[in-house]
Design a protein around this motif. Structure first.
Motif, short mmCIF file in Angstrom:
data_model
loop_
_atom_site.label_atom_id
_atom_site.label_comp_id
_atom_site.label_asym_id
_atom_site.label_seq_id
_atom_site.Cartn_x
_atom_site.Cartn_y
_atom_site.Cartn_z
N TYR A 123 -3.73 -4.28 -6.29
CA TYR A 123 -3.17 -3.30 -7.22
C TYR A 123 -2.56 -2.09 -6.53
O TYR A 123 -1.48 -1.61 -6.91
N ASP A 124 -3.23 -1.55 -5.50
CA ASP A 124 -2.86 -0.24 -4.97
C ASP A 124 -1.43 -0.18 -4.47
O ASP A 124 -0.73 0.82 -4.68
N ARG A 125 -0.97 -1.21 -3.80
CA ARG A 125 0.41 -1.17 -3.30
C ARG A 125 1.41 -1.04 -4.45
O ARG A 125 2.44 -0.38 -4.32
N TYR A 126 1.10 -1.67 -5.56
CA TYR A 126 2.03 -1.60 -6.69
C TYR A 126 2.07 -0.21 -7.30
O TYR A 126 3.14 0.27 -7.68
N ILE A 127 0.93 0.45 -7.42
CA ILE A 127 0.97 1.80 -7.99
C ILE A 127 1.65 2.77 -7.03
O ILE A 127 2.41 3.65 -7.45
N TYR A 128 1.42 2.61 -5.71
CA TYR A 128 2.12 3.46 -4.75
C TYR A 128 3.62 3.21 -4.83
O TYR A 128 4.42 4.15 -4.79
N GLY A 129 4.00 1.93 -4.94
CA GLY A 129 5.41 1.60 -5.05
C GLY A 129 6.04 2.15 -6.31
O GLY A 129 7.16 2.68 -6.28
N ASN A 130 5.31 2.05 -7.42
CA ASN A 130 5.82 2.54 -8.70
C ASN A 130 6.04 4.04 -8.67
O ASN A 130 7.09 4.55 -9.11
N VAL A 131 5.05 4.78 -8.17
CA VAL A 131 5.18 6.24 -8.07
C VAL A 131 6.32 6.61 -7.13
O VAL A 131 7.13 7.50 -7.42
N PHE A 132 6.40 5.90 -6.00
CA PHE A 132 7.47 6.20 -5.04
C PHE A 132 8.84 5.98 -5.67
O PHE A 132 9.75 6.81 -5.52
N ILE B 113 -13.74 -4.29 16.87
CA ILE B 113 -14.55 -3.55 15.90
C ILE B 113 -13.67 -3.02 14.78
O ILE B 113 -14.04 -3.07 13.60
N PHE B 114 -12.50 -2.52 15.13
CA PHE B 114 -11.54 -2.02 14.14
C PHE B 114 -11.17 -3.12 13.15
O PHE B 114 -11.11 -2.88 11.93
N LEU B 115 -10.93 -4.33 13.64
CA LEU B 115 -10.54 -5.43 12.76
C LEU B 115 -11.64 -5.77 11.76
O LEU B 115 -11.37 -6.13 10.62
N GLY B 116 -12.90 -5.65 12.20
CA GLY B 116 -14.01 -5.97 11.33
C GLY B 116 -14.31 -4.90 10.31
O GLY B 116 -14.80 -5.19 9.21
N MET B 117 -14.00 -3.63 10.63
CA MET B 117 -14.44 -2.52 9.79
C MET B 117 -13.33 -1.85 8.99
O MET B 117 -13.59 -1.34 7.89
N VAL B 118 -12.10 -1.83 9.50
CA VAL B 118 -11.06 -0.98 8.91
C VAL B 118 -9.77 -1.73 8.58
O VAL B 118 -9.10 -1.41 7.60
N TYR B 119 -9.44 -2.72 9.35
CA TYR B 119 -8.11 -3.32 9.36
C TYR B 119 -7.57 -3.66 7.96
O TYR B 119 -6.46 -3.25 7.60
N PHE B 120 -8.33 -4.39 7.16
CA PHE B 120 -7.82 -4.84 5.87
C PHE B 120 -7.49 -3.68 4.94
O PHE B 120 -6.61 -3.79 4.07
N PHE B 121 -8.17 -2.57 5.11
CA PHE B 121 -7.93 -1.42 4.25
C PHE B 121 -6.54 -0.83 4.49
O PHE B 121 -5.99 -0.16 3.61
N THR B 122 -5.98 -1.06 5.69
CA THR B 122 -4.66 -0.51 5.99
C THR B 122 -3.55 -1.22 5.21
O THR B 122 -2.42 -0.74 5.19
N PHE B 123 -3.86 -2.35 4.59
CA PHE B 123 -2.86 -3.04 3.79
C PHE B 123 -2.61 -2.34 2.46
O PHE B 123 -1.50 -2.41 1.93
N THR B 124 -3.61 -1.69 1.92
CA THR B 124 -3.50 -1.30 0.52
C THR B 124 -3.91 0.12 0.19
O THR B 124 -3.29 0.75 -0.65
#
Length: 391
Positions: free
Chosen positions: A40-49, A121-132
């Motif tokens: 969802y988050d990418r779509y709301i950021y895109g819509n506002v942008f 460690i970054f890939l396990g803890m943070v990486y996926f959050f940078t997508f959205t």
């Protein structure tokens, strides 16, 4: 796989600048070029942008663009600046992602002594959050840049960076806790007592209720998280804290007590504390993301420092344990998100169309013109003489 191979081929202190540049760039482009991954988050950021970009295109005064009030002042200003360059939501997301990974690059370059292991460690803890979760991730990436000012004792500079962080995302104010933590290694018994107190507070649901009521407007975290805990205790948070506290305290005497190490230790304890304090919150655990760098730094330090008799594990054993655990955490998030087809199959926005099935697209796509032409909104603006003449 790439950082694992680099770790195996490299030495104990692997600070290969070429690898750091290559891999950070690779991640930035892989994430930034992806076609609305993450839900969802990418779509709301895109819509506002898109709405803000429309205001810029039609020459609206900055104060009259209503959607600028949707986010915090700092993030709204950043969005407006990007809208002055492009109307296209994909280029907007790519620019934000590049900013995030630039900040991660600078933080790793300054502080990390083994880049491949830190990235694992970054890939396990943070990486996926940078997508959205663009707002919160860009905020904590700026918070990480401020660590050097704290190490150098430049409190005013740190405070200014803290202000920038909070203007990007309100939750960034939690990073101020580092100013009040003692500049020395805590005794293990004090660590355990404080974390136990955090757990009691978290299980009481006081902090979780406060955070969730604050976030209910959608301004703080976006729409209600599809992966929320529903008010129940997140066992994964508790297990995560126990694991990191166990690893760190078992190797505690091996961590030299200098200013840099102590600051990152404080970040690691803050990470654990905030996870426990929001153990019953649907989204409150995101607050701990600001302190993830403390875990990355300290675990990497433990795993790559010369062995002494005081160390409970050999360094290779610590690294092996972390690689296995981070792989598990990586797969866990991937599996949870893939239930909604949010991450695979991979597709960039360089080709038209959309993935099928893509439940996020089916639910949240607000402009189907993007399906036929990803660049139907201009990628670059050309300024002539007045705001109404943007092309």
């Amino acid at each position: 796989m790439i950082p694992f191979i680099a770790y195996k081929l490299g030495g104990k202190e692997n600070r290969n600048k070429t690898f750091l540049v290559f891999y950070t760039t690779f991640l930035a482009l892989f994430v930034g070029l992806s076609d609305m991954f993450g839900g969802y988050d990418r779509y709301i950021y895109g819509n506002v942008f898109d709405s803000i970009a429309d205001g810029v295109t039609h020459g609206s005064d900055i104060s009259s663009i209503a959607m600028l009030d949707y986010f915090e002042v700092g993030y709204s200003a950043l969005t407006w600046l990007i809208a002055c360059v492009t109307e296209n939501r994909y280029i907007y997301i790519l620019i934000i992602t590049i900013i995030i990974y630039h900040n991660i690059y600078k933080t790793f370059e300054r502080h990390i002594n083994n880049y491949p292991l830190a990235f694992i460690i970054f890939l396990g803890m943070v990486y996926f959050f940078t997508f959205t979760y663009l707002r919160q991730v860009v905020a904590f990436s700026f918070a990480w840049l401020s660590i050097q000012a704290l190490i150098d004792g430049k409190r005013k500079k740190f405070f200014l960076m803290l202000v920038v962080t909070a203007l990007l995302h309100k939750s960034g104010i939690v990073f101020a806790v580092l100013l009040f933590m003692p500049m020395k290694k805590w005794k293990p018994k004090h660590v355990c007592m404080i974390l136990l107190g955090c757990a009691i507070i978290g299980l009481s649901n006081v902090t979780s209720s406060f955070y969730d009521s604050f976030a209910s407007s959608g301004i703080l975290t976006g729409q209600s998280n599809e992966y929320s805990a529903g008010g129940t205790a997140r066992i994964a948070y508790i297990l995560e804290v126990i694991f990191f506290v166990w690893i760190i305290l078992k190797n505690y005497d091996h961590i030299e007590e200098n200013r840099e190490n102590v600051i990152f230790l404080n970040m690691a304890w803050a990470f654990c504390g905030f996870l426990l304090m929001f153990v019953r919150s649907s989204d409150g655990g995101r607050v701990s993301w600001f302190f993830t760098m403390g875990i990355i730094y300290i675990i990497t330090l433990i795993a790559t420092t010369n062995k002494t008799k005081k160390v409970i594990f050999q360094q290779n054993s610590v690294a092996t344990i972390m690689i296995v655990v981070m792989l598990f955490m990586y797969v866990r998030v991937y599996y949870n998100w893939q239930v909604y087809n949010n991450l695979y199959p991979y597709k960039t926005f360089l080709t038209d169309g959309y993935r099928s099935p893509d439940y996020s697209h089916e639910r949240y796509e607000y402009d189907f013109n993007y399906d036929n032409n990803k660049f139907y909104r201009p990628v670059f603006r050309l300024f002539k003489s007045t705001p109404t003449e943007w092309q």
